[in-house]
Design a protein around this motif. Structure first.
Motif, PDB file in Angstrom:
ATOM      1  N   ASP A 107       0.841  -1.136   0.060  1.00 27.13           N
ATOM      2  CA  ASP A 107       0.114   0.124  -0.144  1.00 27.13           C
ATOM      3  C   ASP A 107       0.933   1.103   0.055  1.00 27.13           C
ATOM      4  O   ASP A 107       1.148   1.666   1.099  1.00 27.13           O
ATOM      5  N   GLU A 109       0.333   4.296  -0.930  1.00 29.25           N
ATOM      6  CA  GLU A 109      -0.240   5.660  -0.262  1.00 29.25           C
ATOM      7  C   GLU A 109      -0.144   5.412   1.177  1.00 29.25           C
ATOM      8  O   GLU A 109       0.367   6.511   1.711  1.00 29.25           O
ATOM      9  N   GLN A 110      -0.241   4.469   2.022  1.00 31.62           N
ATOM     10  CA  GLN A 110      -0.314   4.562   3.153  1.00 31.62           C
ATOM     11  C   GLN A 110       1.294   4.493   3.555  1.00 31.62           C
ATOM     12  O   GLN A 110       1.721   5.221   4.472  1.00 31.62           O
ATOM     13  N   CYS A 112       3.530   5.956   1.921  1.00 28.75           N
ATOM     14  CA  CYS A 112       3.916   7.722   1.950  1.00 28.75           C
ATOM     15  C   CYS A 112       3.460   8.310   2.991  1.00 28.75           C
ATOM     16  O   CYS A 112       3.981   9.306   3.590  1.00 28.75           O
ATOM     17  N   ASP A 169      -1.649  10.888  -9.715  1.00 23.25           N
ATOM     18  CA  ASP A 169      -2.189   9.672  -9.011  1.00 23.25           C
ATOM     19  C   ASP A 169      -0.720   9.016  -8.679  1.00 23.25           C
ATOM     20  O   ASP A 169      -0.783   8.275  -7.476  1.00 23.25           O
ATOM     21  N   TYR A 170       0.213   9.076  -9.336  1.00 20.30           N
ATOM     22  CA  TYR A 170       1.499   8.495  -9.253  1.00 20.30           C
ATOM     23  C   TYR A 170       2.169   9.029  -7.833  1.00 20.30           C
ATOM     24  O   TYR A 170       2.701   8.556  -6.906  1.00 20.30           O
ATOM     25  N   LYS A 172       0.724  10.546  -5.368  1.00 20.37           N
ATOM     26  CA  LYS A 172       0.285  10.139  -4.110  1.00 20.37           C
ATOM     27  C   LYS A 172       1.096   8.850  -3.519  1.00 20.37           C
ATOM     28  O   LYS A 172       0.858   8.999  -2.052  1.00 20.37           O
ATOM     29  N   THR A 173       1.792   8.212  -4.113  1.00 20.11           N
ATOM     30  CA  THR A 173       2.330   6.956  -3.679  1.00 20.11           C
ATOM     31  C   THR A 173       4.005   7.308  -3.427  1.00 20.11           C
ATOM     32  O   THR A 173       4.557   6.294  -3.092  1.00 20.11           O
TER      33      THR A 173
END
Length: 399
Positions: A107, A109-110, A112, A169-170, A172-173
């Motif tokens: 995950d 995003e998490q 990050c 979108d990328y 965010k990660t």
């Protein structure tokens, strides 16, 4: 004029990159007297004799290891209180080096969010504790150029300006753009600035193991493979081939690796030149000329007495490096190398298995900005691997 008194605080001091930075600081890079004191902050405890840093000597910086510091929990104020209690003279710190990154399953995003939280706590703490802070250096990586997204097309060599153009979108990660925002905000009115050093593959040594160390992963794999095939320093005439763990595209993809020695020196150089490199990304690499695993694999395998050959093809049924290590790592303990069991790559093994498969595209970094800033040192890529292997063997982590 008297030289200014510089004191370094290194977070993640025993990890893959942090160990190399501490090692260069304690070796008096770039010259004797550059730093007076080095504080290595770690989560796991470590005895000084197990760190394999230069021994204390006149003229070298004083070293303090501060273990058991939890960066994951609490507030920045809590962290400041802990460091003030544990580290005498913390208020004299002038240079911070930050090499902490916590993975979080798949995950991103998490992951990050987790790492941004850690950095915010650290930035708050050093602002409270370090009124004389001049520089905050941390590590990014080629993930910040978009290499984890197959839909992103980029032109090589990768230049630092490209890191600011990631799809939303990328982005965010990826933690690194957020790191830059966090540190820019934290530095306002405080008299210090940040620099992001950006490596691709980092080749080096850590005394406690590292989930990001390809050199450690392959060293344990090749060391066990050679041992099981009866190859040792006394028997180098035996010819045993070992295929590259990847595809032909991964074998031939161009990249620019960096040793922890050179990366450590670039980090220190950046910290001492905030007027040139403050608020900027700087690529970190051993040699401006790209290399490939077609060039390196025979030398990497050869160090263990093996014959490194190309990928064996789609029908290969042999064990992946992580599977081979898991099956045979008991041999380390049985033959006097217990640290080979405890100081491996841990949860990073599966991702490291795939390096030769998914990194099947050219991704070399540009050295133009690094060279124009005045950093001119370089090192042979193959020598970086050999240097890492020698350290791992000395520490009893491989045969």
């Amino acid at each position: 004029m008297a030289r200014p008194d510089r004191n370094a605080l290194v977070f993640g001091g025993t990890g893959l990159i942090g160990w190399g930075v501490v090692n260069e600081l304690l070796s008096s890079y770039p010259e004797q007297g550059s730093f007076s004191r080095v504080i290595a902050v770690t989560n796991r405890s470590l005895k000084l004799e197990d760190a394999y840093w230069p021994e204390e000597a006149p003229g070298l910086p004083e070293l303090q290891i501060c273990s058991g510091i939890d960066l994951l929990n609490g507030t920045g104020e809590d962290l400041a209180a802990t460091l003030e209690k544990r580290v005498p003279g913390i208020h004299d710190v002038t240079h911070v080096f930050y090499f902490v990154f916590t993975s979080f399953s798949n995950d991103f995003e998490q992951e990050c969010a987790l790492n941004c939280g850690i950095l915010r706590r650290v930035a708050t703490a050093v602002n409270i504790l370090c009124p004389n802070l001049a520089s905050f250096v941390y590590s990014g990586g080629t993930r910040g150029y978009g290499i984890y997204d197959p839909n992103i097309s980029f032109k090589t060599p990768l230049e630092e300006r490209m890191a600011g153009h990631l799809p939303e979108d990328y982005a965010k990660t990826v933690a690194y753009p957020w790191f830059r925002e966090i540190l820019t905000e934290a530095a306002k009115g405080c008299g210090w600035t940040w620099t992001e050093v950006c490596p691709d593959i980092v080749v080096g040594f850590s005394p406690i193991g590292s989930g990001y160390s390809l050199a450690l992963h392959w060293a344990q794999y090749l060391s066990l493979y050679a041992f099981n095939h009866g190859i040792s320093g006394l028997n180098t005439d035996k010819k045993v081939e070992i295929p590259f763990p990847g595809t032909n595209a991964g074998f031939d993809a161009r990249f620019t690796q960096v040793s922890t020695r050179i990366l450590g020196r670039i980090s220190i150089f950046a910290s001492l030149n905030p007027d040139r490199l403050g608020g900027q990304i700087i690529n970190a690499l051993d040699d401006p000329t790209p290399t490939t695993f077609r060039e390196l694999w025979p030398e990497i395998a050869g160090w263990f007495g093996l014959v490194g050959v190309g990928p064996s093809g789609d029908g290969d049924s042999s064990l992946a490096p992580s599977e081979y290590i898991a099956k045979h790592k008991h041999l380390f303990e049985e033959h006097g190398r217990p640290r080979g069991v405890t100081a491996g790559v841990g949860a990073g093994s599966k991702q490291l298995d795939t390096v030769g498969y998914w990194l099947n595209f050219d991704r070399e970094l540009s050295a133009d900005k690094l060279r124009s800033s005045g950093f001119l040192e370089q090192q042979s890529p193959s020598n970086s691997w050999m240097e890492a292997f020698r350290s791992l063997r000395l520490a009893g982590i491989i045969f």
